[in-house]
Design a protein around this motif. Structure first.
Motif, PDB file in Angstrom:
ATOM      1  N   THR A  62      -1.520  -3.843 -12.073  1.00 31.09           N
ATOM      2  CA  THR A  62      -1.376  -3.850 -10.615  1.00 31.09           C
ATOM      3  C   THR A  62      -2.455  -2.985  -9.974  1.00 31.09           C
ATOM      4  N   TYR A  70       0.097  -4.764  -5.180  1.00 38.11           N
ATOM      5  CA  TYR A  70      -1.346  -4.535  -5.310  1.00 38.11           C
ATOM      6  C   TYR A  70      -2.030  -4.535  -3.955  1.00 38.11           C
ATOM      7  N   THR A  86       2.680  -7.814  -1.453  1.00 38.70           N
ATOM      8  CA  THR A  86       2.645  -7.499  -2.881  1.00 38.70           C
ATOM      9  C   THR A  86       2.218  -6.047  -3.110  1.00 38.70           C
TER      10      THR A  86
END
Length: 88
Positions: free
Chosen positions: A56, A18, A16
């Motif tokens: 994020t 993040y 992901t």
């Protein structure tokens, strides 16, 4: 995933965004971009630098807080390391 401090976020990869940002920021701290007890780049700057949504960036910073890499002061910024006594 590369932990190169200058890495770009791979939006198509299995990790992901993040998590990728959290790893990039840890690498930047490790290489000395930000010293212990000093603030890192602002959320706004990180949003611009990495082309991510503010949510994020916040999530990546929250991961680093949970890992004890950084600490936050509301309205002041995010700092490298552990908070001084009485500041957590």
């Amino acid at each position: 995933m590369s932990t190169d401090a200058d890495a770009e976020i791979d939006h198509e990869g299995p990790v992901t965004p993040y998590r990728q940002l959290a790893e990039i920021l840890k690498a930047r701290i490790t290489r000395g971009d930000w010293a212990e007890g000093r603030p890192i780049a602002s959320e706004t700057r990180l949003v611009q630098e990495y082309g991510l949504a503010r949510s994020t960036v916040r999530r990546a910073l929250d991961v680093l807080v949970e890992e004890g890499v950084v600490w936050k002061v509301q309205g002041r910024g995010t700092y490298v390391g552990q908070p001084p006594a009485g500041k957590s």
